[in-house]
Motif scaffolding. Structure first.
Motif, PDB file in Angstrom:
ATOM      1  N   ARG A  14       0.836  -1.208   0.000  1.00  0.00           N
ATOM      2  CA  ARG A  14       0.000   0.000   0.000  1.00  0.00           C
ATOM      3  C   ARG A  14       0.865   1.250   0.000  1.00  0.00           C
ATOM      4  NH1 ARG A  14      -2.809  -2.483   4.214  1.00  0.00           N
ATOM      5  NH2 ARG A  14      -2.147  -0.803   5.573  1.00  0.00           N
ATOM      6  N   ALA A  17       2.334   1.747  -3.344  1.00  0.00           N
ATOM      7  CA  ALA A  17       1.330   2.260  -4.278  1.00  0.00           C
ATOM      8  C   ALA A  17       1.124   3.759  -4.080  1.00  0.00           C
ATOM      9  CB  ALA A  17       0.013   1.515  -4.103  1.00  0.00           C
ATOM     10  N   VAL A  18       1.108   4.194  -2.830  1.00  0.00           N
ATOM     11  CA  VAL A  18       0.964   5.632  -2.554  1.00  0.00           C
ATOM     12  C   VAL A  18       2.173   6.381  -3.095  1.00  0.00           C
ATOM     13  CG1 VAL A  18       0.965   7.356  -0.706  1.00  0.00           C
ATOM     14  CG2 VAL A  18      -0.559   5.395  -0.568  1.00  0.00           C
ATOM     15  N   ARG A  20       3.943   5.735  -5.607  1.00  0.00           N
ATOM     16  CA  ARG A  20       3.866   5.818  -7.068  1.00  0.00           C
ATOM     17  C   ARG A  20       2.699   6.671  -7.554  1.00  0.00           C
ATOM     18  NH1 ARG A  20       4.819   0.244  -6.308  1.00  0.00           N
ATOM     19  NH2 ARG A  20       2.616  -0.147  -6.639  1.00  0.00           N
ATOM     20  N   SER A  21       1.825   7.091  -6.656  1.00  0.00           N
ATOM     21  CA  SER A  21       0.624   7.826  -7.067  1.00  0.00           C
ATOM     22  C   SER A  21       0.948   9.240  -7.535  1.00  0.00           C
ATOM     23  CB  SER A  21      -0.379   7.887  -5.910  1.00  0.00           C
ATOM     24  OG  SER A  21       0.084   8.763  -4.901  1.00  0.00           O
ATOM     25  N   ASP A  22       0.076   9.766  -8.375  1.00  0.00           N
ATOM     26  CA  ASP A  22       0.230  11.140  -8.872  1.00  0.00           C
ATOM     27  C   ASP A  22       0.088  12.151  -7.744  1.00  0.00           C
ATOM     28  OD1 ASP A  22       0.626  10.261 -11.456  1.00  0.00           O
ATOM     29  OD2 ASP A  22      -1.484  10.474 -12.013  1.00  0.00           O
ATOM     30  N   GLU A  23      -0.789  11.857  -6.801  1.00  0.00           N
ATOM     31  CA  GLU A  23      -1.003  12.782  -5.677  1.00  0.00           C
ATOM     32  C   GLU A  23       0.265  12.920  -4.830  1.00  0.00           C
ATOM     33  OE1 GLU A  23      -4.728  13.721  -2.804  1.00  0.00           O
ATOM     34  OE2 GLU A  23      -4.094  11.622  -2.890  1.00  0.00           O
ATOM     35  N   ILE A 104      -3.782  11.829   1.892  1.00  0.00           N
ATOM     36  CA  ILE A 104      -3.041  10.581   1.688  1.00  0.00           C
ATOM     37  C   ILE A 104      -3.052   9.751   2.967  1.00  0.00           C
ATOM     38  CG2 ILE A 104      -0.742   9.616   1.273  1.00  0.00           C
ATOM     39  CD1 ILE A 104      -0.259  12.010  -0.636  1.00  0.00           C
ATOM     40  N   GLU A 107      -6.469   8.178   3.551  1.00  0.00           N
ATOM     41  CA  GLU A 107      -6.683   7.020   2.684  1.00  0.00           C
ATOM     42  C   GLU A 107      -5.953   5.792   3.217  1.00  0.00           C
ATOM     43  OE1 GLU A 107      -5.631   7.982  -1.331  1.00  0.00           O
ATOM     44  OE2 GLU A 107      -7.015   9.685  -1.389  1.00  0.00           O
TER      45      GLU A 107
END
Length: 118
Positions: A14, A17-18, A20-23, A104, A107
């Motif tokens: 997880r 994944a965060v 790598r996120s755009d945000e 973030i 989430e």
């Protein structure tokens, strides 16, 4: 013992994944957009103070008021600029960085809370 996880993804997955996120990329870009220019500006300001102290002694020794000379004024302005940068960063973080970081975090904690439920 089983190596399988009960949830949709392990915590490490997880977080990856965060990352790598755009945000998250936008958050890092916003942080760097403040920190790098401010660091360069402060370093140049400090270097100017050191260089003038070393090579422009007559200028730095110029009396401003009483026994207070330009060097003392510049030295005190180093402290003022440090506090100013900290204050500006605090305002910038409150307005631009913290809301995104809070989303973030929420989430991630929401995912963790859902996994903890029976």
């Amino acid at each position: 013992m089983s190596t399988e996880t009960s949830g949709p993804a392990s915590p490490a997955a997880r977080y990856a994944a965060v990352q790598r996120s755009d945000e998250f990329a936008g958050l890092r870009k916003a942080l760097r957009g403040f920190v790098f220019p401010m660091t360069v500006a402060f370093f140049l300001w400090y270097a100017l103070y050191v260089i003038l102290s070393a090579y422009a002694r007559d200028f730095m020794g110029t009396k401003v008021v009483g026994n207070i000379n330009v060097a003392i004024v510049f030295g005190l302005l180093q402290f003022v600029s440090t506090f100013l940068i900290a204050w500006l960063y605090s305002r910038y973080a409150d307005a631009k960085l913290d809301p995104v970081a809070d989303r973030i975090r929420a989430e991630l904690q929401g995912d963790t809370a859902e996994e903890a439920r029976p």
